[in-house]
Enzyme design. Structure first.
Site, PDB file in Angstrom:
ATOM      1  N   ALA A  73       0.754  -1.287   0.122  1.00 14.19           N
ATOM      2  CA  ALA A  73      -0.161  -0.200   0.144  1.00 14.19           C
ATOM      3  C   ALA A  73       0.961   1.567  -0.232  1.00 14.19           C
ATOM      4  O   ALA A  73       1.755   1.650   0.744  1.00 14.19           O
ATOM      5  CB  ALA A  73      -0.839  -0.178   1.436  1.00 14.19           C
ATOM      6  N   GLN A  75       1.774   3.683   1.713  1.00 15.18           N
ATOM      7  CA  GLN A  75       2.272   3.961   2.945  1.00 15.18           C
ATOM      8  C   GLN A  75       2.717   2.153   3.863  1.00 15.18           C
ATOM      9  O   GLN A  75       3.175   2.603   4.874  1.00 15.18           O
ATOM     10  CB  GLN A  75       1.718   4.620   4.172  1.00 15.18           C
ATOM     11  CG  GLN A  75       1.113   5.919   4.123  1.00 15.18           C
ATOM     12  CD  GLN A  75       2.775   6.947   4.433  1.00 15.18           C
ATOM     13  OE1 GLN A  75       3.344   6.454   4.594  1.00 15.18           O
ATOM     14  NE2 GLN A  75       3.217   8.168   3.663  1.00 15.18           N
ATOM     15  N   SER A  76       3.472   1.563   2.418  1.00 17.52           N
ATOM     16  CA  SER A  76       3.913   0.075   2.858  1.00 17.52           C
ATOM     17  C   SER A  76       5.285   0.580   3.976  1.00 17.52           C
ATOM     18  O   SER A  76       6.127   1.193   3.572  1.00 17.52           O
ATOM     19  CB  SER A  76       4.057  -0.471   1.690  1.00 17.52           C
ATOM     20  OG  SER A  76       5.055  -1.491   1.799  1.00 17.52           O
ATOM     21  N   ASN A  77       5.131   0.165   5.151  1.00 14.67           N
ATOM     22  CA  ASN A  77       6.350   0.015   5.632  1.00 14.67           C
ATOM     23  C   ASN A  77       7.594  -1.280   5.169  1.00 14.67           C
ATOM     24  O   ASN A  77       8.541  -0.618   5.021  1.00 14.67           O
ATOM     25  CB  ASN A  77       6.106  -1.016   6.806  1.00 14.67           C
ATOM     26  CG  ASN A  77       5.233   0.359   8.110  1.00 14.67           C
ATOM     27  OD1 ASN A  77       6.370   1.471   8.115  1.00 14.67           O
ATOM     28  ND2 ASN A  77       4.759   0.272   8.060  1.00 14.67           N
ATOM     29  N   ALA A  79       7.247  -2.025   1.504  1.00 17.03           N
ATOM     30  CA  ALA A  79       8.295  -1.612   0.621  1.00 17.03           C
ATOM     31  C   ALA A  79       9.554  -0.355   0.992  1.00 17.03           C
ATOM     32  O   ALA A  79      10.691  -0.660   0.523  1.00 17.03           O
ATOM     33  CB  ALA A  79       7.388  -0.550  -0.264  1.00 17.03           C
TER      34      ALA A  79
END
Ligand SMILES: *Cc1c(COP(=O)(O)O)cnc(C)c1O
Length: 336
Positions: A73, A75-77, A79
């Site tokens: 998503a 705000q992917s942590n 990624a």
């Protein structure tokens, strides 16, 4: 169980601290609460994906990869930690970000994890909601291979049997800490999403016969689906470790009552958990995962779910940098 048999690159600051939470325990009047600080794994503000990436990126290195792909998503942590790991190892990183929440706030789109993705030099492309994101990513990776790149694709959340080894390792690390500190622990509670964290933990705990109950608090899927995902991955992880069948279906327990409106959308209880942890223990939770997990912990304590005298460890899976992408969720202007 011999994790040294698997290729691994060192990316995390380990062991992460295990600390008491006396003020939160007193405020809630419940069991004795401790916290396992996997928000302190160190890599680009830390979080649980770093442990998984130690094993995933080792596979990428062994394959001579020059570009790593992953998806998540906005705000992917995961990624962000993948972008950081790729930078550390001198690889390119390409990220597919899914607009899963519909938020259009500037901070949501460009601050928090997205800012760090950019600073670590990752290239980014976007997708609308509701697609099979792993399939989207695999198609991009295939195209890159056709162009002569040696692309390594990491599934969402780093959740496959290789990534889950990172949380088998965390189970070993925690049990070692409990034993060294003479700390008898009854429950471990944490946020569960793409399933790798819980799958690795349940496999490691069962392999050691730890007899500690593990509870995942869901952030997206309904309970049946979440438990089935975790169980399926735990079976693959146990097989990879050479102990097939060690995890029983009933060892996998998720509570998905704290999701609220959906993935990435904080509920009232999510925001309350952020406030309570920040004010009692000065610990920062994130609005997508760890605060939903903590909301479940808080509510279950209030409902008397844990027995008097029991000891509960909350595994903090990280993500607080995402708070700066969620300023819209807090009434900052009225309070500052
Ligand atoms: C990804 C993530 C989780 C969930 O872990 P899974 O292995 O995907 O179940 C929990 N907390 C944070 C902060 C995360 O980024």
């Amino acid at each position: 169980m011999h994790l040294a048999r698997f290729p691994r690159v060192r990316l995390a600051h380990l062991p992460t601290p295990l600390e008491p939470m006396p003020r939160l325990s007193a405020a809630l009047g419940g069991p004795e609460l401790w916290i396992k600080r996997d928000d302190c794994t160190g890599l680009s503000t830390g979080g649980n994906k770093t442990r998984k990436l130690e094993f995933l990126m080792a596979e990428a290195v062994a394959q001579g990869t020059d570009i790593v792909l992953t998806q998540g998503a906005t705000q992917s942590n995961h990624a962000r930690q993948t972008a950081a790991a790729a930078a550390r190892l001198g690889m390119e990183c390409h990220i597919l970000l899914e607009d899963r929440t519909g938020y259009n706030h500037e901070n949501y789109r460009y601050n928090g994890n997205v800012l760090l993705d950019v600073l670590h030099g990752a290239s980014i492309e976007h997708r609308g909601p509701g697609l099979d994101m792993n399939a989207e990513m695999d198609a991009v990776a295939e195209r890159m291979r056709g162009e002569g790149r040696n692309a390594y694709a990491i599934p969402g959340g780093g959740s496959n049997a290789t990534g889950a080894l990172g949380y088998v390792n965390c189970a070993f690390e925690m049990l070692g800490q409990f034993n060294d500190m003479d700390l008898e622990v009854d429950h471990i509670v944490h946020a569960t999403g793409s399933a790798g964290t819980q799958a690795g933990l349940v496999t490691g705990l069962k392999a050691m016969n730890a007899q500690i109950s593990l509870l995942g608090i869901g952030v997206r899927a309904p309970r049946d689906k979440q438990e089935a995902n975790v169980f399926q991955l735990a079976e693959k992880t146990a097989e990879k470790l050479g102990c097939p069948g060690i995890v029983a279906r009933e060892d996998v327990v998720a509570n998905t009552d704290y999701v609220g409106e959906g993935y990435g959308i904080p509920a009232e209880s999510t925001l309350e958990a952020i406030d309570i942890f920040a004010r009692t223990e000065a610990i920062l939770l994130d609005p997508v995962y760890s605060a939903k997990g903590a909301a479940g912990l808080i509510d279950l304590i209030r409902k008397g779910h844990f027995k008097p005298g029991e000891r509960v460890v909350f595994l903090h899976t990280g993500g607080a940098i995402g708070l700066t992408g969620y300023t819209h969720a807090f009434d900052v202007a009225a309070r500052a």
